[in-house]
Design an enzyme around this catalytic site. Structure first.
Site, PDB file in Angstrom:
ATOM      1  N   HIS A   1       0.850  -1.194   0.000  1.00  0.00           N
ATOM      2  CA  HIS A   1       0.000   0.000   0.000  1.00  0.00           C
ATOM      3  C   HIS A   1       0.889   1.248   0.000  1.00  0.00           C
ATOM      4  CE1 HIS A   1      -4.205   1.582   1.172  1.00  0.00           C
ATOM      5  NE2 HIS A   1      -3.462   2.620   0.814  1.00  0.00           N
ATOM      6  N   LEU A   2       0.823   1.942  -1.099  1.00  0.00           N
ATOM      7  CA  LEU A   2       1.644   3.132  -1.315  1.00  0.00           C
ATOM      8  C   LEU A   2       1.465   4.146  -0.183  1.00  0.00           C
ATOM      9  CD1 LEU A   2       3.396   4.576  -3.533  1.00  0.00           C
ATOM     10  CD2 LEU A   2       1.255   5.566  -4.369  1.00  0.00           C
ATOM     11  N   HIS A   3       2.564   4.716   0.269  1.00  0.00           N
ATOM     12  CA  HIS A   3       2.480   5.781   1.268  1.00  0.00           C
ATOM     13  C   HIS A   3       3.704   6.673   1.166  1.00  0.00           C
ATOM     14  CE1 HIS A   3       4.414   2.243   3.038  1.00  0.00           C
ATOM     15  NE2 HIS A   3       5.109   3.057   3.803  1.00  0.00           N
ATOM     16  N   GLN A   4       3.469   7.950   1.287  1.00  0.00           N
ATOM     17  CA  GLN A   4       4.556   8.926   1.247  1.00  0.00           C
ATOM     18  C   GLN A   4       4.832   9.430   2.659  1.00  0.00           C
ATOM     19  OE1 GLN A   4       6.487  11.218  -1.455  1.00  0.00           O
ATOM     20  NE2 GLN A   4       4.994  12.873  -1.338  1.00  0.00           N
TER      21      GLN A   4
END
Ligand SMILES: [Zn+2]
Length: 180
Positions: free
Chosen positions: A136-139
């Protein structure tokens, strides 16, 4: 003490970059199966839970912003799309644009709340890229203060203190509402 800690948790890689970007794995090592898809994904779950429970400080149209459960520094935020996508290249234009806009907002809010002198902003892509929740993409948006690197091992070593996180959550989410 610091060396022993580094060797144990960082796999003996006493590199500043590694130290900064990999301790967040600790938050999800036990009891989480983040790569099994949306069902076991902590970031999907946060998107559905109540804000206070999940430490979400802002919900946008395509993305939300949440406090990292095991921050490198107080106010360490993550900007995530609601969708369970792994790669930055999976983002729609709307998701990409909102991630970008919310990253700017996160910086502004943190400046207002705690006056950091700098930031680390970035995404770890894939397990080999150091992503703790690679599905799950996260910045990351990590506020930085002069000399805070000295405290990173101490912070990483300390278990999350619910009251401190709750206090940080309140301050950041209040400021976000006021500023926007
Ligand atoms: Zn997810």
């Amino acid at each position: 003490m610091t060396e022993a800690f580094d060797a144990e948790t960082m796999g003996g890689v006493p590199d500043g970059f590694e130290r900064l970007w990999t301790p967040h794995r600790l938050a999800y090592v036990e009891g989480e199966r983040p790569d099994d898809g949306p069902t076991g994904c902590p970031l999907c779950r946060k998107a559905e839970e109540g804000d206070r429970e999940s430490l979400v400080v802002h919900r946008g149209e395509h993305c939300y912003v949440v406090l990292n459960l095991y921050p490198y520094n107080p106010g360490h935020l993550m900007v995530c799309p609601y969708r369970h996508i792994a790669w930055y290249t999976d983002c729609t234009e709307s998701e990409r644009d909102e991630m970008s806009a919310l990253t700017q907002d996160a910086m502004r809010v943190l400046r207002h709340v705690s006056g950091p002198q700098g930031f680390n902003i970035g995404m770890n892509q894939g397990s080999v890229g150091g992503a703790g929740i690679s599905g799950h993409l996260h910045q990351h948006v990590v506020p930085r203060w002069e000399g805070d690197t000295n405290f990173l091992p101490i912070i990483a070593q300390t278990k999350a203190v619910p009251q401190l996180l709750d206090d940080t959550w309140r301050r950041v989410s209040d400021a976000w509402r006021e500023d926007h």
